[in-house]
Write a protein that holds these residues in place. Structure first.
Motif, PDB file in Angstrom:
ATOM      1  N   GLN A 172      43.366 -16.855  13.953  1.00 17.98           N
ATOM      2  CA  GLN A 172      44.733 -17.368  13.795  1.00 17.98           C
ATOM      3  C   GLN A 172      45.108 -18.331  14.924  1.00 17.98           C
ATOM      4  O   GLN A 172      45.787 -19.336  14.691  1.00 17.98           O
ATOM      5  CB  GLN A 172      45.712 -16.202  13.722  1.00 17.98           C
ATOM      6  N   PHE A 173      44.668 -18.047  16.139  1.00 15.23           N
ATOM      7  CA  PHE A 173      44.943 -18.953  17.250  1.00 15.23           C
ATOM      8  C   PHE A 173      44.203 -20.276  17.067  1.00 15.23           C
ATOM      9  O   PHE A 173      44.757 -21.346  17.363  1.00 15.23           O
ATOM     10  CB  PHE A 173      44.555 -18.300  18.581  1.00 15.23           C
ATOM     11  N   ALA A 174      42.958 -20.219  16.611  1.00 14.06           N
ATOM     12  CA  ALA A 174      42.197 -21.454  16.423  1.00 14.06           C
ATOM     13  C   ALA A 174      42.788 -22.305  15.304  1.00 14.06           C
ATOM     14  O   ALA A 174      42.894 -23.535  15.434  1.00 14.06           O
ATOM     15  CB  ALA A 174      40.732 -21.129  16.136  1.00 14.06           C
ATOM     16  N   THR A 175      43.195 -21.685  14.205  1.00 11.70           N
ATOM     17  CA  THR A 175      43.810 -22.453  13.119  1.00 11.70           C
ATOM     18  C   THR A 175      45.153 -23.023  13.557  1.00 11.70           C
ATOM     19  O   THR A 175      45.524 -24.128  13.156  1.00 11.70           O
ATOM     20  CB  THR A 175      43.973 -21.602  11.855  1.00 11.70           C
ATOM     21  N   ALA A 176      45.886 -22.268  14.405  1.00 10.17           N
ATOM     22  CA  ALA A 176      47.154 -22.791  14.923  1.00 10.17           C
ATOM     23  C   ALA A 176      46.949 -24.025  15.784  1.00 10.17           C
ATOM     24  O   ALA A 176      47.845 -24.883  15.894  1.00 10.17           O
ATOM     25  CB  ALA A 176      47.883 -21.707  15.720  1.00 10.17           C
ATOM     26  N   ARG A 177      45.773 -24.144  16.400  1.00  6.89           N
ATOM     27  CA  ARG A 177      45.447 -25.342  17.194  1.00  6.89           C
ATOM     28  C   ARG A 177      45.004 -26.504  16.315  1.00  6.89           C
ATOM     29  O   ARG A 177      44.750 -27.601  16.810  1.00  6.89           O
ATOM     30  CB  ARG A 177      44.344 -25.027  18.204  1.00  6.89           C
ATOM     31  N   GLY A 178      44.865 -26.258  15.021  1.00  5.54           N
ATOM     32  CA  GLY A 178      44.456 -27.312  14.110  1.00  5.54           C
ATOM     33  C   GLY A 178      42.967 -27.378  13.852  1.00  5.54           C
ATOM     34  O   GLY A 178      42.478 -28.356  13.258  1.00  5.54           O
ATOM     35  N   ALA A 179      42.233 -26.354  14.276  1.00  7.06           N
ATOM     36  CA  ALA A 179      40.785 -26.332  14.057  1.00  7.06           C
ATOM     37  C   ALA A 179      40.451 -25.774  12.682  1.00  7.06           C
ATOM     38  O   ALA A 179      41.204 -24.969  12.118  1.00  7.06           O
ATOM     39  CB  ALA A 179      40.099 -25.507  15.142  1.00  7.06           C
TER      40      ALA A 179
END
Length: 311
Positions: free
Chosen positions: A163-170
């Motif tokens: 979830q943190f990585a997707t929140a960064r746009g990855a």
């Protein structure tokens, strides 16, 4: 007060709930009346004796790193800085050197307001996973437009890292058993299975390759290095990392290779939770008195999300 501890290495049965004096908040700390606290996979390995040559412990060893509850004591220098008040609901982490969060009262060295969207169980399991996910993603410099592989993406830390990585746009590819693939899709990851053939399966999903690998599970470093190159792989689970040229990230104080704790991840988590972009998957909850059963489940390595004690 009641507190969880063990006085010898061994199986889950060595863990006990004992009566101990309550702690008090020192300068820059707070104490909470604990509502929920988490089982730490690292402490499972400590208790078993697996890490006795890596992380020495003094018996009896008090367990617990993550907790959530209401503030009931504020140390010097805290209230004027943060505006914190007695009775405020918070989640956070105990001091790394002392731990002790699996107890009726716990001292926290880092904390943030409990998001209203989270249950107490989610809040009690959040802080350590949030800090670890932030620490590793920062080290890997994960940013928008990249493709990240998270190995062991359905576990307590992996599910938060997704979830943190997707929140960064990855773009996130996550490994898990087939039974957890729909769970990973719901978190925003593209799932694949682990085990033999992993490299080919990942290349099929990402023909241009992956930019970074976050290893939450261990046991697959040769494949992970083949996918991204050793400098772009960070593990939190594989003590054979050095032999593969891979960095093993941990925050244990006074031990070689410790990374600074990424405490700035806690307020980020609060923001993401308020936006509906971060939930803390909870695999199971147990009463404090059944902590040995919680250790058994964690040791099985089949839990999807965090294992939480209710106080």
């Amino acid at each position: 007060m009641r507190a969880v501890r063990f006085s010898a290495y061994g199986p889950p049965s060595v863990v006990e709930v004992a009566e101990v004096p309550p702690p008090h908040a020192g300068a820059g700390e707070i104490r909470i009346a604990v509502r929920t606290s988490a089982i730490s996979p690292g402490e499972i390995r400590l208790r078993s004796g697996e890490l006795r040559d890596v992380v020495p412990v003094r018996f009896p060893f008090r367990t617990g790193f993550d907790a959530a509850g209401v503030v009931d004591e504020i140390g010097a220098g805290v209230s004027g800085v943060s505006g914190l008040s007695l009775g405020d609901p918070v989640f956070g982490m105990a001091p790394a050197a002392t731990r002790g969060a699996n107890a009726d009262f716990a001292v926290l060295a880092a904390w943030a307001p409990k998001p209203p969207a989270w249950s107490w169980a989610e809040a009690g399991g959040a802080a350590g996973a949030v800090e670890t996910a932030t620490r590793v993603l920062d080290r890997l410099a994960v940013r928008a437009g990249q493709t990240v592989l998270i190995h062991g993406a359905a576990g307590g830390t992996g599910s938060v890292a997704v979830q943190f990585a997707t929140a960064r746009g990855a773009r996130v590819i996550g490994t898990a058993s087939a039974a957890n693939h729909d769970f990973l899709r719901a978190l925003g990851a593209e799932p694949t299975t682990y085990g033999p053939g992993l490299v080919d399966r990942v290349w099929a999903l990402a023909p241009s390759g992956v930019d970074a690998v976050f290893d939450c599970a261990g046991g697959a470093l040769p494949d992970l290095v083949a996918l991204a190159g050793a400098p772009s792989v960070v593990t939190i689970a594989d003590f054979g990392a050095a032999a593969h040229g891979v960095h093993m990230s941990h925050g244990a104080p006074n031990t070689p290779g410790a990374d600074p704790l990424a405490l700035h991840g806690l307020p980020v988590a609060v923001t993401l939770a308020s936006e509906g972009r971060l939930r803390i998957p909870v695999a199971a909850t147990f009463p404090l008195a059944e902590v040995a059963a919680a250790h058994e489940l964690s040791e099985s390595r089949h839990a999807r999300g965090k294992i939480v004690l209710q106080h």
